[in-house]
Each structure stands twice: as C-alpha cells, then as structure tokens.
Design a protein around this motif. Sequence first.
Motif, PDB file in Angstrom:
ATOM      1  N   SER A  19       1.435 -17.582  -5.262  1.00 59.10           N
ATOM      2  CA  SER A  19       2.854 -18.080  -5.774  1.00 59.10           C
ATOM      3  C   SER A  19       2.676 -18.635  -6.991  1.00 59.10           C
ATOM      4  N   PHE A  20       1.616 -19.195  -7.604  1.00 57.46           N
ATOM      5  CA  PHE A  20       1.484 -19.770  -8.999  1.00 57.46           C
ATOM      6  C   PHE A  20       1.744 -18.736  -9.928  1.00 57.46           C
ATOM      7  N   SER A  21       2.005 -17.439  -9.848  1.00 56.49           N
ATOM      8  CA  SER A  21       2.250 -16.677 -10.972  1.00 56.49           C
ATOM      9  C   SER A  21       3.259 -15.723 -10.510  1.00 56.49           C
ATOM     10  N   GLY A  22       3.784 -15.031 -11.468  1.00 56.56           N
ATOM     11  CA  GLY A  22       4.992 -14.067 -11.160  1.00 56.56           C
ATOM     12  C   GLY A  22       4.405 -12.640 -11.258  1.00 56.56           C
ATOM     13  N   ARG A  23       2.919 -12.618 -11.185  1.00 52.69           N
ATOM     14  CA  ARG A  23       2.428 -11.406 -11.424  1.00 52.69           C
ATOM     15  C   ARG A  23       2.154 -10.626 -10.127  1.00 52.69           C
ATOM     16  N   ALA A  24       1.765  -9.523 -10.176  1.00 47.89           N
ATOM     17  CA  ALA A  24       1.151  -8.824  -9.004  1.00 47.89           C
ATOM     18  C   ALA A  24       0.290  -9.340  -8.389  1.00 47.89           C
ATOM     19  N   GLU A  25       0.199  -9.347  -6.958  1.00 49.75           N
ATOM     20  CA  GLU A  25      -0.393  -9.958  -5.968  1.00 49.75           C
ATOM     21  C   GLU A  25      -1.783  -9.561  -5.947  1.00 49.75           C
ATOM     22  N   THR A  26      -2.775 -10.209  -5.466  1.00 50.18           N
ATOM     23  CA  THR A  26      -4.204 -10.002  -5.539  1.00 50.18           C
ATOM     24  C   THR A  26      -4.327  -8.870  -4.540  1.00 50.18           C
ATOM     25  N   PRO A  27      -5.018  -7.868  -4.691  1.00 47.27           N
ATOM     26  CA  PRO A  27      -5.791  -6.760  -3.518  1.00 47.27           C
ATOM     27  C   PRO A  27      -6.066  -7.220  -2.491  1.00 47.27           C
ATOM     28  N   ARG A  28      -5.936  -6.513  -1.298  1.00 55.84           N
ATOM     29  CA  ARG A  28      -6.542  -7.125  -0.014  1.00 55.84           C
ATOM     30  C   ARG A  28      -7.975  -6.923  -0.082  1.00 55.84           C
ATOM     31  N   HIS A  29      -8.611  -6.033  -0.982  1.00 52.52           N
ATOM     32  CA  HIS A  29     -10.045  -6.010  -1.004  1.00 52.52           C
ATOM     33  C   HIS A  29     -10.405  -6.189  -2.396  1.00 52.52           C
ATOM     34  N   ALA A  30     -11.477  -7.047  -2.663  1.00 52.97           N
ATOM     35  CA  ALA A  30     -11.621  -7.414  -3.996  1.00 52.97           C
ATOM     36  C   ALA A  30     -13.207  -7.167  -4.413  1.00 52.97           C
ATOM     37  N   THR A  31     -13.627  -6.710  -5.345  1.00 52.75           N
ATOM     38  CA  THR A  31     -14.949  -6.443  -5.716  1.00 52.75           C
ATOM     39  C   THR A  31     -15.155  -7.130  -7.218  1.00 52.75           C
ATOM     40  N   LEU A  32     -16.206  -8.273  -7.203  1.00 56.30           N
ATOM     41  CA  LEU A  32     -16.265  -9.069  -8.325  1.00 56.30           C
ATOM     42  C   LEU A  32     -17.251  -8.113  -9.507  1.00 56.30           C
ATOM     43  N   GLN A  33     -17.019  -8.052 -10.815  1.00 59.34           N
ATOM     44  CA  GLN A  33     -17.744  -7.598 -11.681  1.00 59.34           C
ATOM     45  C   GLN A  33     -18.705  -8.540 -12.444  1.00 59.34           C
ATOM     46  N   GLU A  34     -19.610  -8.279 -12.972  1.00 61.18           N
ATOM     47  CA  GLU A  34     -20.725  -8.900 -13.705  1.00 61.18           C
ATOM     48  C   GLU A  34     -19.680 -10.086 -14.543  1.00 61.18           C
ATOM     49  N   SER A  35     -18.865  -9.686 -15.152  1.00 57.55           N
ATOM     50  CA  SER A  35     -17.984 -10.712 -16.020  1.00 57.55           C
ATOM     51  C   SER A  35     -17.464 -11.929 -15.226  1.00 57.55           C
ATOM     52  N   GLN A  36     -17.545 -11.638 -14.015  1.00 57.91           N
ATOM     53  CA  GLN A  36     -16.879 -12.631 -12.938  1.00 57.91           C
ATOM     54  C   GLN A  36     -17.990 -13.310 -12.359  1.00 57.91           C
ATOM     55  N   THR A  37     -19.221 -12.997 -12.421  1.00 57.92           N
ATOM     56  CA  THR A  37     -20.229 -13.707 -11.687  1.00 57.92           C
ATOM     57  C   THR A  37     -21.522 -14.143 -12.675  1.00 57.92           C
ATOM     58  N   GLY A  38     -20.915 -14.598 -13.749  1.00 56.87           N
ATOM     59  CA  GLY A  38     -21.906 -15.313 -14.870  1.00 56.87           C
ATOM     60  C   GLY A  38     -22.937 -14.049 -15.381  1.00 56.87           C
ATOM     61  N   GLY A  39     -22.548 -12.852 -15.431  1.00 54.57           N
ATOM     62  CA  GLY A  39     -23.123 -11.680 -15.951  1.00 54.57           C
ATOM     63  C   GLY A  39     -24.118 -11.346 -15.120  1.00 54.57           C
ATOM     64  N   LYS A  40     -24.198 -11.629 -13.994  1.00 56.11           N
ATOM     65  CA  LYS A  40     -25.189 -11.006 -12.865  1.00 56.11           C
ATOM     66  C   LYS A  40     -24.410 -10.178 -11.835  1.00 56.11           C
ATOM     67  N   LYS A  41     -25.026  -8.901 -11.609  1.00 58.16           N
ATOM     68  CA  LYS A  41     -24.566  -8.135 -10.481  1.00 58.16           C
ATOM     69  C   LYS A  41     -24.820  -8.853  -9.134  1.00 58.16           C
ATOM     70  N   VAL A  42     -23.750  -8.995  -8.652  1.00 59.19           N
ATOM     71  CA  VAL A  42     -23.821  -9.693  -6.971  1.00 59.19           C
ATOM     72  C   VAL A  42     -23.092  -8.502  -6.078  1.00 59.19           C
ATOM     73  N   GLU A  43     -23.995  -8.296  -5.212  1.00 58.40           N
ATOM     74  CA  GLU A  43     -23.422  -7.474  -4.173  1.00 58.40           C
ATOM     75  C   GLU A  43     -22.418  -7.958  -3.129  1.00 58.40           C
TER      76      GLU A  43
END
Length: 161
Positions: A19-43
């Motif tokens: 609700s904080f943004s008028g943009r598209a909803e977050t997907p049901r399943h999300a996989t984090l990329q290295e850029s979102q985890t401090g530059g580390k691959k996280v399973e």
Amino acid sequence: FVHCVSGGHAMEDPLLTDSFSGRAETPRHATLQESQTGGKKVEEKFYDQEVAKLVLRLERKDRTDIENVKMFTGFTENAYRFFFAYEDNFPDVAPELRVILPSGKKENDKILEPKKEAAIIAYTYSQKMTDKKAAEVLQSQGSLFVFQKDGDPYVMQTWPN
C-alpha cells in the motif's frame, strides 16, 4: 506483520504491504540477488519469503525515493562531522549517551559499549536550543553537551554509531 496504531485503530505497517507505493505488487515468491544481500550469494533456504518480499518492497521504495530527489544547480553541501573512535580504548567505562535535539527532545538513550567500531559522532558546530526550560532541565541533570553561549542555551548534538 508489524502493526501501527492510528487513532486507536490498528493498521498494517505500509512497508509490509504494497500500500505504500502505487507500483506493481511484490511477487508471491521472491529470490534475493547478491546486490540485495550485501554482495554475497545467499541460498533461499537461509531466508524467509516474508523477509525477501520486504527487501523487494524496500528496494522499490528506495527507487521511488531516488526518483523524487530534486537537484538544484549552484548548491553543494559539504557535510563535516567530528568522529571520536571510542572503540575498546576504555574497557572499564560504558557511558550512557543521550541524543539531545535542538528542540530539547531526547531522541534516545544508549550505553556506549567499549568495543571495536564503537564511536561518538557529532556535528562540527553547536546548535541553539529552542526550548530554554528543557535546556535548564538537561543542564541540571549534568549534561555536558548542553551549555550557555551569549546568554542562550546551545547543544552539541552527538550520537553513537
């Protein structure tokens, strides 16, 4: 989900919903990329889907905030700060730090633990306080960061890192 209280009614925290943004909803399943985890691959097995979705929402909010930054020509900020590396130089002393705003409001109290990377940060200038009564109370409590200058109360605003 974290809830906020507004006017006595509970409501969902907007960061945990779309609700904080008028943009598209977050997907049901999300996989984090290295850029979102401090530059580390996280399973995926090491994080919950709600955490991943929150990271995606925050990232989307950051992009929106960046898009709304206004740039003006002719202005350059030079931000200077005092930095006192407290670290573990005083192993037997753990002072209570009180962040005092120019309004006289105490933002928080925190114990400065003597450990690596512990520090005190401050503006390089004092700020005139807007609430003289609050300044008097803080001075009577022994605050070394609230003082008189030219007959007016000032604060040297400091905060722990």
